[in-house]
Design an enzyme around this catalytic site. Structure first.
Site, PDB file in Angstrom:
ATOM      1  N   TRP A  84     -10.370 -12.009  -4.544  1.00 18.88           N
ATOM      2  CA  TRP A  84      -9.113 -12.588  -5.013  1.00 18.88           C
ATOM      3  C   TRP A  84      -8.910 -13.986  -4.439  1.00 18.88           C
ATOM      4  CZ3 TRP A  84      -4.324  -8.952  -5.841  1.00 18.88           C
ATOM      5  CH2 TRP A  84      -4.638  -8.020  -6.835  1.00 18.88           C
ATOM      6  N   ASP A 117      -4.411  -6.171  11.431  1.00 21.39           N
ATOM      7  CA  ASP A 117      -3.537  -5.235  10.738  1.00 21.39           C
ATOM      8  C   ASP A 117      -2.276  -5.975  10.302  1.00 21.39           C
ATOM      9  OD1 ASP A 117      -1.760  -3.158  10.001  1.00 21.39           O
ATOM     10  OD2 ASP A 117      -2.720  -1.774  11.404  1.00 21.39           O
ATOM     11  N   LYS A 181      -1.484  -3.845  -6.218  1.00 24.82           N
ATOM     12  CA  LYS A 181      -1.956  -2.587  -6.773  1.00 24.82           C
ATOM     13  C   LYS A 181      -0.885  -1.523  -6.529  1.00 24.82           C
ATOM     14  CE  LYS A 181      -6.178  -1.314  -6.041  1.00 24.82           C
ATOM     15  NZ  LYS A 181      -7.403  -0.950  -5.288  1.00 24.82           N
TER      16      LYS A 181
END
Length: 239
Positions: A84, A117, A181
């Site tokens: 992406w 993270d 998504k």
């Protein structure tokens, strides 16, 4: 679409490739290998230098919704392996792009990549400092590692989607966009309601590059409304 695999029916012209079951290869692995070998998007990604077939999903979403038009600061959450980010730099060469993932990502010209993270306390500040300002677009193609239990896998992935949306609401400028998504036609009602609360337009779509048998869909949310800011009376109604 420019760069889309050729063939009106989207099928491989070389015939279907079959993988023989090996002693150390499970039936599930065999099915995965066959799917990869017979996937025209996998072949096209390799031929065109994209790091993953997912690049075509973003290209198709951009073609339909023009999500990359005019963006100068972009965040890619769960960026590995970088497909992406490649599409963003191709479409907007001068844009500042930050990618973050738990997995290591090979360096990509013009993209700042962090193995980290997204839920770490300092992730948001790190992204904003690297961008040099609020983001125009936050993207997420994250999905949790599966454990084989359908409900557990679903809940874990929905948790990542919610974490991405939560971060997006703190990173985006007013009017910015969010692409992510989602699962099973757009996620549960609570997530959809939250999206509509924060964005003037929310649409769900399954791009052609998304495998038909997959439960994944994508949400395209545009016109970010920070807390306390209401949309103009003539703003498009959420969909």
């Amino acid at each position: 679409m420019t760069g889309q695999p050729t063939g009106s029916d989207g099928r491989s012209r070389g015939g279907k490739v079959r993988v023989k079951t090996a002693r150390r290869r499970s039936p599930q692995s065999v099915r995965w290998l066959e799917r990869q070998l017979n996937d025209p998007y996998v072949a096209a990604a390799k031929a065109q230098g994209y790091r993953s077939r997912a690049a075509f999903k973003l290209k198709e979403l951009d073609q339909q919704f023009d999500i990359l038009a005019g963006v100068d600061r972009v965040v890619d959450l769960g960026a590995a392996p970088g497909g992406w980010c490649q599409v963003v730099k191709e479409r907007r060469p001068r844009a500042r792009v930050v990618g973050m993932d738990l997995l290591a990502i090979e360096p990509l010209a013009g993209v700042e990549l962090f193995q980290k993270d997204i839920t770490d306390d300092d992730s948001e500040a790190l992204i904003l400092a690297t961008l040099g300002g609020a983001a125009d677009l936050v993207m997420s193609d994250m999905a949790a590692n599966t454990v084989g239990h359908k409900m557990t896998d679903h809940l874990r992935t929905m948790g990542l989607i919610e974490a991405a949306l939560d971060m997006a609401t703190r990173l985006l400028r007013p009017g910015g966009g969010f692409v992510s998504k989602v699962l099973a036609g757009g996620g549960d009602g609570q997530l959809t309601a939250l999206l509509k609360r924060h964005f003037t337009v929310v649409k769900h779509v399954k791009p052609p590059a998304s495998r038909k048998g997959s439960s994944e869909w994508y949400v395209v949310a545009q016109g970010f409304k920070p807390a306390g800011i209401t949309a103009p009376a003539d703003a498009p109604a959420p969909i």
